[in-house]
Scaffold this active site. Structure first.
Site, PDB file in Angstrom:
ATOM      1  N   CYS A  27       1.036  -1.259  -0.107  1.00 15.82           N
ATOM      2  CA  CYS A  27       0.382  -0.008  -0.326  1.00 15.82           C
ATOM      3  C   CYS A  27       0.525   0.769   0.045  1.00 15.82           C
ATOM      4  O   CYS A  27       1.409   1.720  -0.792  1.00 15.82           O
ATOM      5  CB  CYS A  27      -0.983   0.031   0.827  1.00 15.82           C
ATOM      6  SG  CYS A  27      -2.039   1.308   1.059  1.00 15.82           S
ATOM      7  N   HIS A  82      -2.833  -4.947   1.526  1.00 25.59           N
ATOM      8  CA  HIS A  82      -2.677  -5.555   2.496  1.00 25.59           C
ATOM      9  C   HIS A  82      -3.083  -6.774   3.243  1.00 25.59           C
ATOM     10  O   HIS A  82      -3.701  -6.909   4.062  1.00 25.59           O
ATOM     11  CB  HIS A  82      -3.158  -4.415   4.071  1.00 25.59           C
ATOM     12  CG  HIS A  82      -3.226  -2.835   3.951  1.00 25.59           C
ATOM     13  ND1 HIS A  82      -1.859  -2.674   4.580  1.00 25.59           N
ATOM     14  CD2 HIS A  82      -3.623  -1.783   3.330  1.00 25.59           C
ATOM     15  CE1 HIS A  82      -2.183  -1.278   4.508  1.00 25.59           C
ATOM     16  NE2 HIS A  82      -3.182  -1.342   4.110  1.00 25.59           N
ATOM     17  N   GLU A 137      -0.972  -8.288   5.072  1.00 29.60           N
ATOM     18  CA  GLU A 137      -0.824  -8.494   6.468  1.00 29.60           C
ATOM     19  C   GLU A 137      -1.745  -8.149   7.595  1.00 29.60           C
ATOM     20  O   GLU A 137      -2.080  -8.489   8.765  1.00 29.60           O
ATOM     21  CB  GLU A 137       0.477  -7.350   7.336  1.00 29.60           C
ATOM     22  CG  GLU A 137      -0.291  -6.323   7.363  1.00 29.60           C
ATOM     23  CD  GLU A 137      -0.083  -5.261   6.188  1.00 29.60           C
ATOM     24  OE1 GLU A 137      -0.078  -5.673   4.888  1.00 29.60           O
ATOM     25  OE2 GLU A 137      -0.946  -4.008   6.098  1.00 29.60           O
TER      26      GLU A 137
END
Ligand code: GLN
Length: 189
Positions: free
Chosen positions: A79, A168, A170
């Site tokens: 990002c 994302h 994560e």
């Protein structure tokens, strides 16, 4: 295997947790002396690219990180991390300027600020993707491999030692993109 995570602003803790899940040693990069440690890879997290870029300049980290990447350090930008790595930025500033892509900031506009979707990622398969005020890639150089598209827009790409996603990974329950980074970029360095 040891991965540094840039920890000046944004979603760095989530990346550290993913690496821990993969049993990969990790450390935070907060100031210049943290770059003295040897590392097999670097993660630049999501957050606010303007804020991270300013901190990189103020902390005297910009040049040293750019240099390490240009001399082969594997890097994964998510990002805002994608924006920081891009050579060209629409609606924003160039920061590290190392990857031959054009990033369009806040490309999904305000209405569609955040969303999640399952899409195919080359070499991995279908994975969950979470987008938060995300950029996408509008143009890639000839040595850039496109790894994923969502609704026709490029959301993941790789050029040599550099991997970027506009989403994302994560923030999802999948470790597959982090695993890909470790195996395909850091282990093959
Ligand atoms: N919109 C942010 C920027 O332009 C990126 C958002 C994110 O990293 N989740 O830097």
């Amino acid at each position: 295997m040891k991965i540094g995570v840039l920890a000046v602003q944004g979603a760095f803790i989530e990346h550290i947790r993913k690496l821990q899940e993969l049993k990969v040693e990790t450390f935070e990069i907060r100031q210049k002396k943290d770059m003295d440690q040897s590392m097999d890879g670097l993660i630049i997290p999501g957050g606010e690219s303007t804020a991270i870029g300013k901190l990189l300049r103020d902390l005297d980290l910009l040049e040293i990180i750019r240099n390490k990447i240009q001399t082969g350090l594997p890097v994964f930008g998510t990002c805002a991390g994608l924006i920081l790595l891009a050579k060209r930025v629409e609606e924003g500033t160039v920061h590290l300027g190392v990857m031959d892509i054009t990033a369009k900031r806040n490309a999904y506009g305000r209405q569609l600020g955040s969303f999640s979707i399952e899409e195919n990622f080359e070499g991995i398969g279908s994975i969950p993707m979470t987008f938060i005020r995300a950029p996408y890639i509008t143009e890639v150089g000839e040595n850039v491999k496109i790894l994923s598209r969502v609704n026709g827009h490029i959301v993941a790409a790789q050029e040599k030692n550099m991997l970027v996603t506009s989403f994302h990974p994560e923030l999802t329950d999948s470790v597959k993109v982090h695993h890909y980074f470790i195996e395909e970029l850091c282990n093959k360095k």
